[in-house]
Scaffold this active site. Structure first.
Site, short mmCIF file in Angstrom:
data_model
loop_
_atom_site.label_atom_id
_atom_site.label_comp_id
_atom_site.label_asym_id
_atom_site.label_seq_id
_atom_site.Cartn_x
_atom_site.Cartn_y
_atom_site.Cartn_z
CB VAL A 140 -14.71 27.07 14.99
CG1 VAL A 140 -14.58 26.17 13.86
CG2 VAL A 140 -14.32 28.55 14.82
CB CYS A 141 -19.25 23.39 14.99
SG CYS A 141 -19.73 21.75 15.58
CB VAL A 142 -15.07 20.77 18.49
CG1 VAL A 142 -16.39 20.08 19.10
CG2 VAL A 142 -13.91 19.80 18.60
CB ALA A 156 -13.56 22.23 13.37
#
Lengths: 97, 118, 119
Positions: free
Chosen positions: C77-79, C82
């Site tokens: 999940v792209c930080v 997110a």
């Protein structure tokens, strides 16, 4: 290169841009709403027929069935997800989002 | 080492894609890859001079565009037909670009290992 | 063959992208291909929202990704995406992880093919 298009050609110009840029014989795969462009007798049929002169054109069967399309532009080949994977294996993909 | 091309087709500001298409270059620049970017369809407006997003309260592109080259994205291509169709000329752009016709764009895409669309 | 996947579209019940990506990955694994990584970018981060509760007769998108993660597929999940969307580490399903865009860069370097699904 495999060109994947997911937008209805009635709403967006993705398919047109794809056809304009795609090299001869590059396969074009219609998925999601783009399969609406493969319905026979529609206003964009000439666009798809034009593409068929230079490219194999595929459409994802699950998306076609989901949308109740029974009659497709002749020449468009219906494929499943496994065939989609094979196309990706054979060609580097570009998605025309 | 891979040849990675970012193909931008979405208009700026109406959706986040054009912004993310720039963000991704800044991160990918830290890795050993050969980067390039294409702007076609409505994305040609992302390169336009004089964009002022202050009234929207969002960050604009004009600070980021000139540094793409420093992050290893040395080639920025613009699709000629998209540009002309929208009444734009090369001097409308905030950074130097290479304008290419459809066949040229198709050819450079073919040379890539990975294409990421935004 | 090593195949990487990027998904740009969530909120996962809004768009078909997540479904197409999942069916594609399933078919690729059935054929013996390796999924190098699935990178959830932009609104696609909501694909793995732990507290999602779709109607019982609908597919459970987050659970589907978690099950795929349990099979060893790296679901990232792209930080930055997110954080923008309030997706904290405790709010994502098991067998998925939050990391940076650098992971997408690595997927692009290591995979032989990278397929993008989105809007």
């Amino acid at each position: 290169m495999l060109h994947i298009v997911n937008k209805s050609p009635y709403m967006k110009s993705s398919l047109e841009s794809c056809i304009r840029v795609a090299q001869k014989n590059d396969p074009i795969l219609l998925i999601e709403d783009a399969v609406l462009g493969a319905a026979a007798g529609g206003g964009v049929e000439s666009l798809v027929q034009g593409a068929l002169k230079n490219h194999p054109v595929y459409a994802l069967g699950a998306d076609i069935s989901a949308r109740g399309l029974s009659s497709l532009t002749p020449g468009v080949k219906v494929i499943d997800y496994a065939d989609f994977v094979d196309l990706v294996e054979q060609h580097k993909p570009m998605t025309w989002l | 080492m891979a040849k990675i091309m970012f193909v931008n087709r979405n208009a700026p500001h109406g959706t986040i894609y054009a912004w993310e298409g720039l963000e991704v270059v800044l991160i990918f620049g830290a890795y050993e890859n050969e980067l390039s970017a294409v702007y076609m369809d409505d994305a040609v407006f992302s390169l336009k001079k004089g964009q002022d997003t202050s009234a929207l309260g969002i960050k604009g592109f004009l600070q980021t565009l000139p540094v793409l080259e420093d992050y290893g994205c040395e080639k920025i291509y613009v699709d000629k037909e998209s540009m002309e169709k929208r009444g734009l000329k090369t001097d409308d752009f905030a950074i130097p670009v290479e304008v290419m016709d459809s066949a040229g764009i198709g050819k450079i895409m073919e040379e890539q290992d990975v294409i990421l669309p935004f | 063959m090593k195949i990487g996947v990027m998904i740009q579209e969530g909120p996962s019940y809004n768009h078909e992208a997540s479904d197409t990506a999942y069916k594609f990955i399933e078919a690729a694994m059935a054929k013996g291909h390796t999924i190098q990584g699935v990178f959830l970018y932009d609104d696609a981060v909501t694909n793995v929202a732990r507290h999602m509760e779709p109607p019982q007769d609908d597919r459970h998108i987050a659970r589907r990704w978690s099950e795929l993660g349990a099979k060893g597929v790296d679901i990232v999940v792209c930080v930055a995406a997110a954080k923008r969307r309030g997706m904290k580490p405790e709010l994502i399903v098991d067998n998925t992880r939050i990391s940076g865009l650098g992971q997408l860069s690595e997927i692009c370097t290591e995979a032989e093919r990278v397929v993008t699904f989105g809007d």
